[in-house]
Design an enzyme around this catalytic site. Structure first.
Site, PDB file in Angstrom:
ATOM      1  N   CYS A   1      14.802  15.596  59.989  1.00 19.54           N
ATOM      2  CA  CYS A   1      13.845  15.043  60.960  1.00 19.54           C
ATOM      3  C   CYS A   1      13.856  13.528  61.033  1.00 19.54           C
ATOM      4  CB  CYS A   1      12.441  15.542  60.634  1.00 19.54           C
ATOM      5  SG  CYS A   1      11.778  14.846  59.119  1.00 19.54           S
TER       6      CYS A   1
ATOM      7  N   CYS B   1      11.266  14.701  51.751  1.00 15.93           N
ATOM      8  CA  CYS B   1      11.048  14.294  53.127  1.00 15.93           C
ATOM      9  C   CYS B   1       9.553  13.982  53.243  1.00 15.93           C
ATOM     10  CB  CYS B   1      11.427  15.464  54.039  1.00 15.93           C
ATOM     11  SG  CYS B   1      10.827  15.292  55.715  1.00 15.93           S
TER      12      CYS B   1
ATOM     13  N   LYS C   1      46.929  36.193  33.137  1.00 15.00           N
ATOM     14  CA  LYS C   1      46.488  37.534  33.538  1.00 15.00           C
ATOM     15  C   LYS C   1      45.816  37.463  34.906  1.00 15.00           C
ATOM     16  CE  LYS C   1      43.690  41.346  31.745  1.00 15.00           C
ATOM     17  NZ  LYS C   1      42.719  41.464  32.810  1.00 15.00           N
TER      18      LYS C   1
ATOM     19  N   LYS D   1      52.386  39.167  24.938  1.00 19.91           N
ATOM     20  CA  LYS D   1      53.126  40.379  24.584  1.00 19.91           C
ATOM     21  C   LYS D   1      54.179  40.000  23.560  1.00 19.91           C
ATOM     22  CE  LYS D   1      52.678  42.002  29.319  1.00 19.91           C
ATOM     23  NZ  LYS D   1      53.357  42.073  30.605  1.00 19.91           N
TER      24      LYS D   1
ATOM     25  N   LYS E   1      40.906  36.225  26.877  1.00 19.70           N
ATOM     26  CA  LYS E   1      40.090  36.020  28.073  1.00 19.70           C
ATOM     27  C   LYS E   1      39.513  34.601  28.157  1.00 19.70           C
ATOM     28  CE  LYS E   1      39.259  39.426  30.474  1.00 19.70           C
ATOM     29  NZ  LYS E   1      38.568  40.645  30.388  1.00 19.70           N
TER      30      LYS E   1
ATOM     31  N   ASP F   1      29.998  44.797  31.398  1.00 22.30           N
ATOM     32  CA  ASP F   1      30.561  44.846  30.047  1.00 22.30           C
ATOM     33  C   ASP F   1      29.472  45.073  29.012  1.00 22.30           C
ATOM     34  OD1 ASP F   1      33.079  44.552  30.936  1.00 22.30           O
ATOM     35  OD2 ASP F   1      33.241  42.407  30.518  1.00 22.30           O
TER      36      ASP F   1
ATOM     37  N   CYS G   1       8.808  18.729  60.175  1.00 20.57           N
ATOM     38  CA  CYS G   1      10.256  18.707  59.956  1.00 20.57           C
ATOM     39  C   CYS G   1      10.798  20.122  60.157  1.00 20.57           C
ATOM     40  CB  CYS G   1      10.549  18.219  58.543  1.00 20.57           C
ATOM     41  SG  CYS G   1      12.284  18.324  58.095  1.00 20.57           S
TER      42      CYS G   1
ATOM     43  N   GLU H   1      51.659  35.391  29.491  1.00 17.63           N
ATOM     44  CA  GLU H   1      51.611  35.546  30.948  1.00 17.63           C
ATOM     45  C   GLU H   1      50.175  35.449  31.451  1.00 17.63           C
ATOM     46  OE1 GLU H   1      53.411  39.413  31.534  1.00 17.63           O
ATOM     47  OE2 GLU H   1      54.971  38.988  30.045  1.00 17.63           O
TER      48      GLU H   1
ATOM     49  N   GLU I   1      50.597  43.412  39.620  1.00 16.72           N
ATOM     50  CA  GLU I   1      49.245  43.231  40.129  1.00 16.72           C
ATOM     51  C   GLU I   1      49.240  42.954  41.630  1.00 16.72           C
ATOM     52  OE1 GLU I   1      47.520  43.708  37.485  1.00 16.72           O
ATOM     53  OE2 GLU I   1      45.460  43.115  37.979  1.00 16.72           O
TER      54      GLU I   1
HETATM   55  S1  IVH Z   1      50.660  44.390  30.848  1.00 15.12           S
HETATM   56  C1  IVH Z   1      49.978  47.988  28.184  1.00 15.12           C
HETATM   57  N1  IVH Z   1      50.780  42.034  31.965  1.00 15.12           N
HETATM   58  O1  IVH Z   1      45.559  43.557  32.886  1.00 15.12           O
HETATM   59  C2  IVH Z   1      50.038  46.712  28.906  1.00 15.12           C
HETATM   60  N2  IVH Z   1      48.903  43.397  32.445  1.00 15.12           N
HETATM   61  O2  IVH Z   1      43.823  45.158  30.808  1.00 15.12           O
HETATM   62  C3  IVH Z   1      49.685  46.850  30.305  1.00 15.12           C
HETATM   63  N3  IVH Z   1      47.310  42.386  34.005  1.00 15.12           N
HETATM   64  O3  IVH Z   1      45.717  46.854  33.943  1.00 15.12           O
HETATM   65  C4  IVH Z   1      49.549  45.693  31.136  1.00 15.12           C
HETATM   66  N4  IVH Z   1      48.407  40.517  34.321  1.00 15.12           N
HETATM   67  O4  IVH Z   1      45.948  45.074  35.687  1.00 15.12           O
HETATM   68  C5  IVH Z   1      50.073  43.170  31.824  1.00 15.12           C
HETATM   69  N5  IVH Z   1      51.034  39.936  32.886  1.00 15.12           N
HETATM   70  C6  IVH Z   1      50.332  41.065  32.763  1.00 15.12           C
HETATM   71  C7  IVH Z   1      49.124  41.255  33.435  1.00 15.12           C
HETATM   72  C8  IVH Z   1      48.421  42.444  33.234  1.00 15.12           C
HETATM   73  C9  IVH Z   1      47.345  41.211  34.641  1.00 15.12           C
HETATM   74  C10 IVH Z   1      46.211  43.387  34.126  1.00 15.12           C
HETATM   75  C11 IVH Z   1      46.669  44.758  34.522  1.00 15.12           C
HETATM   76  C12 IVH Z   1      46.221  45.682  33.438  1.00 15.12           C
HETATM   77  C13 IVH Z   1      45.160  44.879  32.750  1.00 15.12           C
HETATM   78  C14 IVH Z   1      45.113  45.217  31.282  1.00 15.12           C
END
Ligand code: IVH
Length: 676
Positions: free
Chosen positions: A406, A427, A119, A285, A309, A38, A434, A117, A177
């Site tokens: 030992c 030791c 990830k 989302k 993250k 990164d 040893c 959700e 996934e």
């Molecule tokens: S939605 C446009 N939902 O994260 C939205 N992605 O950086 C597309 N991922 O390539 C993805 N869990 O591999 C979505 N609940 C989730 C996810 C998820 C893991 C991964 C996926 C995607 C990456 C996005």
């Protein structure tokens, strides 16, 4: 920087990125960790931002993911598979929501509902269903074009092949996934750095039979194109996914307000160690599909979603047991065996606990949940205990009073200089008595900065030890190759190669030789100092007859601790024997004469006080490179006393008394034709 240099720097970074993309995506064997990767990507993006003339088709600003490999047929995604923007803090989330509110400027949506959700850190896949039949499966590829991995995906049991639910759309591309559970990953042979690489590698096997053997899982979370679906919300879609027979994440939630997103995030981050698959954050989302549509996309990512993250180099896991490792100096290092956890792309199952005092101080017990940190290439270590997670089944660890290898007593030495007991327990055996210590000493002997024997790594040392082929360093040069030839996995060629690399290293420089002996407190720098001073191996070996070690006592940079350690080393019969035998088989090269006509030829120097913009060791090197030498006390032998900031008064005064020239750092640098 001029333009050419900027372009050159930029292109070098792009080349590095291409190389690492290949290791990661094609070979599934990354050579740098996620954080470093990164960093590299960000450096490129920053350069592009600062210098808009920089451009390259391989830039991360233009690409998502990686080109599909040549093994599979390429197929264009009807709806591109995009990526997500990242958030790291509450502030980032507030900005994310603010942008949404500004964009839609519609009070009806003040209280945005999110589908939160976890990830999953796996490999995304797109599954195309027509009239309820799974007809094609694609990898993400570069987001625009994926690979046709249908046959491999068909081997995954979580992927329904046929769906006969009445409201299942006539055409749909279900996305989710593919991943491997951590508990399954640890039982695979360790060809891969982490479960994600293992999933990616197995998914892209040429032979689906090989994929079938790997316990891959699938969790669904979104869709690409669709025909005949009329849900209003993401959460509704997720509910239907499980009705249709797909697995969804049991930790998915619908939440409102950044505060509750933060609460959920902290809770899940804490639970991370209990979940049997890797998650690297939470995806939020906007739940309402209509609103999603209005918000649309920016560049590669949707405006309506973001990935929050988890911190990249720390994680919480449980201590399953505590092992003791024994080092070449006899130090007993406690190592925690932890429930495997992915930290920054590496699956960590061992973490250092440093020493006995550290365990006591932090009150670390078996079965405790602990924060584990991994930074760069160093061994991961335990930072703290999660006290509120402590249950009744935790056990205090009793540090062994006898060496587990030992059986000798373990002791904490008293340090005469610091006037304190050492924190490290050792030791008390000596030399090669040893087994564990002896093996570690031999490993050190062949290590990179020491003999650096190609193909003679730690594993070989252990194997040859078990086979009684080596007991002492000199045995390496007297190996019975006819025995090795008969071993499993060894052939003519490999034996010849080993013999060749060992023979090559029979010629060694004196400093490496001294370092290889593994004398406690004699690191590579001190070994260099000693070798520069004694010059020949004969002189070095002669130190054993010199009980006062007057030869090296005056070297600047060598103190009482080192002197005592060298004395102790020579006092052991076994060490003297090893030296004698090594001296017979090796050609130890005397230090090459440093050209004796440098600017400081024949002059002696000493520093006192802090130097400006230059370290002591660089300053020392500068003097030696220019044929001068350093002394460690003010005596008649001293020509120049160089004073830096806050010099020691006593030294300056005795120099004055002896009429020694006292000069400043810049005067000294002028002697070298340098300006400070
Ligand atoms: S939605 C446009 N939902 O994260 C939205 N992605 O950086 C597309 N991922 O390539 C993805 N869990 O591999 C979505 N609940 C989730 C996810 C998820 C893991 C991964 C996926 C995607 C990456 C996005």
């Amino acid at each position: 920087m001029n333009k050419d240099k900027i372009i050159k720097d930029y292109k070098t970074k792009i080349r590095e990125l291409i190389k690492n993309n290949k290791y990661y995506y094609e070979d599934n064997k990354p050579r740098i960790d996620d954080q470093e990767y990164d960093k590299l990507k960000n450096k490129i993006l920053l350069l592009e931002k600062e210098y808009p003339f920089l451009r390259d088709s391989n830039s991360p600003s233009l690409k998502v993911g990686h080109k599909p490999s040549k093994n599979f047929k390429k197929v264009t995604h009807k709806v591109p598979m995009l990526s997500l923007g990242n958030a790291f803090s509450e502030n980032d989330l507030n900005n994310f929501e603010k942008k949404i509110l500004n964009y839609i400027n519609d009070f009806k949506f003040e209280d945005i509902e999110y589908s939160a959700e976890p990830k999953i850190d796996g490999i995304s896949a797109s599954l195309i269903y027509k009239d309820g039949i799974f007809i094609k499966g694609l990898s993400r590829g570069d987001g625009k074009e994926g690979e046709d991995i249908t046959e491999n995906l068909k081997t995954i049991r979580d992927i329904p092949q046929k769906i006969s639910y009445k409201n299942f759309p006539s055409e749909i591309d279900i996305r989710g996934e593919v991943f491997i559970k951590n508990s399954d990953f640890v039982t695979l042979n360790d060809r891969f750095a982490n479960p994600r690489n293992a999933a990616s590698g197995s998914l892209r096997q040429k032979d689906p039979k090989k994929t079938e053997k790997i316990p891959l899982k699938f969790i669904a979370y979104t869709y690409g194109f669709e025909n005949g679906m009329n849900f209003k919300k993401q959460s509704e879609f997720l509910e239907h996914l499980s009705l249709w027979g797909f697995k969804t994440n049991p930790l998915n939630k619908v939440l409102k307000g950044i505060k509750s997103l933060m609460k959920n995030y902290t809770e899940i981050e804490k639970k991370r160690s209990e979940i049997d698959f890797d998650i690297d954050g939470i995806v939020y989302k906007v739940n309402d599909f209509k609103l999603q549509n209005r918000l649309g996309y920016v560049a590669n990512a949707p405006r309506w979603a973001i990935a929050h993250k988890f911190s990249a180099n720390k994680g919480v896991s449980k201590i399953l047991d505590i092992d003791i490792q024994i080092g070449r100096t006899g130090a007993l290092t406690p190592v925690a065996k932890i429930k495997p956890i992915n930290i920054g792309g590496v699956l960590v199952s061992n973490a250092s606990l440093h020493n006995e005092d550290e365990i006591d101080r932090k009150d670390i017990r078996i079965n405790d949940y602990v924060v584990v940190e991994r930074a760069g290439d160093v061994i991961p270590h335990i930072v703290s205990v999660e006290i509120n997670k402590r249950s009744n089944d935790t056990k205090k660890f009793l540090f062994p009073t006898l060496c587990p290898s030992c059986g000798s007593k373990t002791i904490k030495e008293y340090n005469n200089i610091t006037k304190k007991k050492d924190a490290v327990r050792r030791c008390s055996s000596e030399g090669f008595e040893c087994e564990k210590v002896a093996i570690e000493k031999i490993k050190h002997f062949v290590s990179k900065e020491a003999f650096n024997i190609d193909g003679f790594g730690k594993k070989i040392v252990e194997k040859f030890w078990d086979l009684k082929l080596v007991r002492y360093p000199q045995d390496i040069f007297k190996l019975d190759y006819s025995k090795i030839e008969k071993l499993d996995g060894w052939g003519d060629l490999s034996v010849n190669n080993l013999k060749y690399s060992i023979d090559q290293k029979k010629k060694i420089s004196l400093d490496r030789f001294i370092y290889a002996l593994g004398i406690r407190h004699i690191g590579i720098e001190t070994a260099k100092l000693i070798s520069r001073h004694v010059k020949t191996s004969k002189n070095f070996l002669n130190l054993q007859n010199d009980s006062t070690l007057t030869e090296i006592e005056n070297i600047d940079g060598i103190g009482e601790t080192q002197i005592q350690s060298i004395k102790k080393f020579f006092s052991l019969k076994i060490n003297r024997l090893i030296l004698k035998e090594l001296d017979q088989v090796l050609q130890i090269e005397s230090l090459k004469k440093i050209t004796n006509d440098g600017l400081l030829k024949g002059k002696t120097f000493m520093f006192t006080g802090k130097l400006l913009n230059i370290s002591r060791s660089e300053a020392k090197n500068l003097i030696e490179k220019n044929s001068g030498s350093l002394v460690s006390n003010v005596s008649k032998r001293l020509d120049f006393l160089i004073i830096g900031e806050k010099p020691t008064k006593r030294k300056v005064e005795s120099a004055k008394e002896l009429k020694i020239k006292i000069i400043t750092q810049s005067e000294w640098m002028k002697m070298l034709n340098l300006t400070s």
